[in-house]
Motif scaffolding. Sequence first.
Motif, mmCIF file in Angstrom:
data_model
loop_
_atom_site.group_PDB
_atom_site.id
_atom_site.type_symbol
_atom_site.label_atom_id
_atom_site.label_comp_id
_atom_site.label_asym_id
_atom_site.label_seq_id
_atom_site.Cartn_x
_atom_site.Cartn_y
_atom_site.Cartn_z
ATOM 1 N N LEU A 86 -33.689 6.109 15.338
ATOM 2 C CA LEU A 86 -33.275 7.006 14.672
ATOM 3 C C LEU A 86 -33.206 8.371 15.634
ATOM 4 C CD1 LEU A 86 -35.513 6.857 11.451
ATOM 5 C CD2 LEU A 86 -32.954 6.659 11.490
ATOM 6 N N LEU A 87 -33.900 8.249 16.486
ATOM 7 C CA LEU A 87 -33.932 9.451 17.464
ATOM 8 C C LEU A 87 -32.428 9.333 18.216
ATOM 9 C CD1 LEU A 87 -34.891 11.550 19.415
ATOM 10 C CD2 LEU A 87 -36.100 9.862 20.730
ATOM 11 N N ALA A 88 -31.946 8.137 18.661
ATOM 12 C CA ALA A 88 -30.808 7.782 19.350
ATOM 13 C C ALA A 88 -29.678 8.379 18.438
ATOM 14 C CB ALA A 88 -30.674 6.561 19.847
ATOM 15 N N GLU A 89 -29.915 8.086 17.324
ATOM 16 C CA GLU A 89 -28.730 8.420 16.309
ATOM 17 C C GLU A 89 -28.791 9.912 16.089
ATOM 18 O OE1 GLU A 89 -25.450 8.451 13.676
ATOM 19 O OE2 GLU A 89 -26.313 6.786 14.734
ATOM 20 N N ALA A 90 -29.844 10.596 16.082
ATOM 21 C CA ALA A 90 -29.782 12.120 16.215
ATOM 22 C C ALA A 90 -29.237 12.638 17.306
ATOM 23 C CB ALA A 90 -31.372 12.582 15.961
ATOM 24 N N GLN A 91 -29.554 12.119 18.500
ATOM 25 C CA GLN A 91 -28.973 12.551 19.676
ATOM 26 C C GLN A 91 -27.580 12.397 19.607
ATOM 27 O OE1 GLN A 91 -31.646 9.997 22.060
ATOM 28 N NE2 GLN A 91 -32.943 11.880 22.777
ATOM 29 N N ARG A 92 -27.131 11.102 19.335
ATOM 30 C CA ARG A 92 -25.538 11.044 19.239
ATOM 31 C C ARG A 92 -24.932 12.204 18.233
ATOM 32 N NH1 ARG A 92 -21.286 7.591 19.919
ATOM 33 N NH2 ARG A 92 -20.059 7.395 18.102
ATOM 34 N N LYS A 95 -24.051 14.968 19.975
ATOM 35 C CA LYS A 95 -23.089 14.824 21.085
ATOM 36 C C LYS A 95 -23.744 14.544 22.514
ATOM 37 C CE LYS A 95 -19.206 16.826 18.868
ATOM 38 N NZ LYS A 95 -18.608 15.409 18.645
ATOM 39 N N LYS A 96 -25.011 14.172 22.546
ATOM 40 C CA LYS A 96 -25.926 14.043 23.476
ATOM 41 C C LYS A 96 -25.883 12.377 23.683
ATOM 42 C CE LYS A 96 -28.896 17.748 22.683
ATOM 43 N NZ LYS A 96 -30.501 18.269 22.648
ATOM 44 N N PHE A 97 -24.736 11.907 24.330
ATOM 45 C CA PHE A 97 -24.569 10.520 24.622
ATOM 46 C C PHE A 97 -25.298 9.850 25.428
ATOM 47 C CE2 PHE A 97 -20.486 12.377 22.742
ATOM 48 C CZ PHE A 97 -20.371 11.979 21.442
ATOM 49 N N ALA A 98 -25.554 10.552 26.646
ATOM 50 C CA ALA A 98 -26.334 9.861 27.728
ATOM 51 C C ALA A 98 -27.562 10.093 27.303
ATOM 52 C CB ALA A 98 -26.093 10.776 28.927
ATOM 53 N N GLU A 99 -28.057 10.971 26.699
ATOM 54 C CA GLU A 99 -29.787 10.825 26.327
ATOM 55 C C GLU A 99 -29.758 9.814 25.206
ATOM 56 O OE1 GLU A 99 -27.696 13.490 26.529
ATOM 57 O OE2 GLU A 99 -28.817 15.313 27.376
ATOM 58 N N ALA A 100 -28.613 9.731 24.321
ATOM 59 C CA ALA A 100 -28.919 8.713 23.266
ATOM 60 C C ALA A 100 -29.034 7.150 23.959
ATOM 61 C CB ALA A 100 -27.692 8.614 22.367
ATOM 62 N N ASN A 101 -28.214 6.846 25.098
ATOM 63 C CA ASN A 101 -28.348 5.694 25.626
ATOM 64 C C ASN A 101 -29.489 5.558 26.229
ATOM 65 O OD1 ASN A 101 -25.832 5.009 24.692
ATOM 66 N ND2 ASN A 101 -24.925 4.687 26.584
ATOM 67 N N ALA A 102 -30.318 6.636 26.878
ATOM 68 C CA ALA A 102 -31.431 6.355 27.862
ATOM 69 C C ALA A 102 -32.421 5.907 26.578
ATOM 70 C CB ALA A 102 -31.768 7.666 28.194
ATOM 71 N N MET A 124 -24.891 1.748 22.214
ATOM 72 C CA MET A 124 -24.733 2.172 23.648
ATOM 73 C C MET A 124 -23.338 1.957 24.100
ATOM 74 S SD MET A 124 -27.992 0.458 25.507
ATOM 75 C CE MET A 124 -27.722 1.014 26.899
ATOM 76 N N ALA A 125 -22.548 1.003 23.593
ATOM 77 C CA ALA A 125 -21.193 0.994 23.911
ATOM 78 C C ALA A 125 -20.402 1.891 23.316
ATOM 79 C CB ALA A 125 -20.780 -0.506 23.488
ATOM 80 N N ALA A 126 -20.441 2.263 22.051
ATOM 81 C CA ALA A 126 -19.802 3.201 21.390
ATOM 82 C C ALA A 126 -20.280 4.899 22.067
ATOM 83 C CB ALA A 126 -20.334 3.363 19.803
ATOM 84 N N ASN A 127 -21.276 4.913 22.722
ATOM 85 C CA ASN A 127 -21.751 6.134 23.400
ATOM 86 C C ASN A 127 -20.900 6.115 24.601
ATOM 87 O OD1 ASN A 127 -23.396 7.019 21.581
ATOM 88 N ND2 ASN A 127 -25.282 6.120 22.336
ATOM 89 N N LEU A 131 -18.144 8.875 26.024
ATOM 90 C CA LEU A 131 -18.221 9.540 27.397
ATOM 91 C C LEU A 131 -16.866 9.291 28.095
ATOM 92 C CD1 LEU A 131 -22.071 8.636 28.034
ATOM 93 C CD2 LEU A 131 -20.991 10.818 27.773
ATOM 94 N N GLY A 132 -15.800 8.395 27.651
ATOM 95 C CA GLY A 132 -14.623 8.256 28.388
ATOM 96 C C GLY A 132 -14.722 7.080 29.310
ATOM 97 N N LYS A 133 -15.995 6.300 29.292
ATOM 98 C CA LYS A 133 -16.045 5.344 30.079
ATOM 99 C C LYS A 133 -15.785 4.152 29.292
ATOM 100 C CE LYS A 133 -20.084 7.744 32.486
ATOM 101 N NZ LYS A 133 -21.109 7.386 32.756
ATOM 102 N N THR A 134 -14.484 3.995 29.135
ATOM 103 C CA THR A 134 -13.961 2.701 28.442
ATOM 104 C C THR A 134 -13.918 1.458 28.800
ATOM 105 O OG1 THR A 134 -11.755 3.230 29.288
ATOM 106 C CG2 THR A 134 -12.285 4.117 27.146
ATOM 107 N N ASP A 135 -14.138 1.390 30.194
ATOM 108 C CA ASP A 135 -14.090 -0.020 31.223
ATOM 109 C C ASP A 135 -15.502 -0.365 31.044
ATOM 110 O OD1 ASP A 135 -11.507 0.101 31.837
ATOM 111 O OD2 ASP A 135 -12.025 1.243 33.829
ATOM 112 N N GLU A 136 -16.573 0.523 30.987
ATOM 113 C CA GLU A 136 -17.954 0.025 31.102
ATOM 114 C C GLU A 136 -18.215 -0.443 29.475
ATOM 115 O OE1 GLU A 136 -20.701 2.814 32.468
ATOM 116 O OE2 GLU A 136 -19.561 3.470 34.015
ATOM 117 N N ALA A 137 -17.436 0.577 28.310
ATOM 118 C CA ALA A 137 -17.623 -0.023 27.162
ATOM 119 C C ALA A 137 -17.083 -1.264 26.741
ATOM 120 C CB ALA A 137 -17.114 0.947 26.242
ATOM 121 N N LEU A 138 -16.114 -1.628 27.174
ATOM 122 C CA LEU A 138 -15.436 -2.882 27.241
ATOM 123 C C LEU A 138 -16.215 -4.001 27.709
ATOM 124 C CD1 LEU A 138 -12.633 -4.443 26.299
ATOM 125 C CD2 LEU A 138 -11.873 -4.152 28.570
#
Length: 242
Positions: A86-92, A95-102, A124-127, A131-138
């Motif tokens: 739930l904390l990660a969802e709140a951070q997302r 728009k704190k995508f890096a914090e959510a992934n941590a 994490m992949a959606a975050n 962040l525009g890191k589509t290659d890492e997400a893929l």
Amino acid sequence: MPTATPPSRDVALETRVFWERFKKEIAVALLIVLLGVIAFTGYRFYADRRAAAASALLASAKTAQEYQQVILQYGNTPAAADAYLLLAEAQRSEKKFAEANATLETFISKYPQHELVSTARMAMAANLESLGKTDEALAMYQQIASAYPNSFTAPMALLSQVYILKAKNRNDDARRICETVLTQYRTSFWAGEAMQQLRLLKPSSSPGPGPAQAATVPPLLAPPPPAAPPPAPQAPPPPKKP
């Protein structure tokens, strides 16, 4: 040949002798067992009370700070595991995508056997996409589909790859993934989405056959050219006037 009569045994006497001889050891063993039962019962009672308090605090939590409070006060409880998600969802949502992934990485490291680990990896992949890191997400979507083929997130991870591949104009790869979803997960909810995406994806146009080239025939075997038509007869010149 007569057998010797076995000596008579007084069970009560032998028991009394045994007790007198080992009563201290028996008393210590019984005391240890009793203390163990009391300790286990007390721990279960404490753990149940703690889990109930953690669940109550989590139910009233609404913000990232309150979710963090549940984690700090009641770590290693089921409610704390849910609080990480739930904390990660709140951070997302902030728009704190890096914090959510941590936060999600911490959740996975603390609860590697949790039933929602694959869901956390999907988040994490959606975050990473956000962040525009589509290659890492893929790459992460590919890992999820490979590592959790029997989970409900597997077809979702496959279809998430389709959207990225379409944006990269890799339509052939996207089509193959849609066909995989239709083959391996035909009864899932995502099969319908895969079919729709497959209709939208046009196969790459292959170059058509070029104009047929005339066959080269050796001059000796070539047919003779057609004979030229005879010249048309010319009209006679007009008679000269006298």
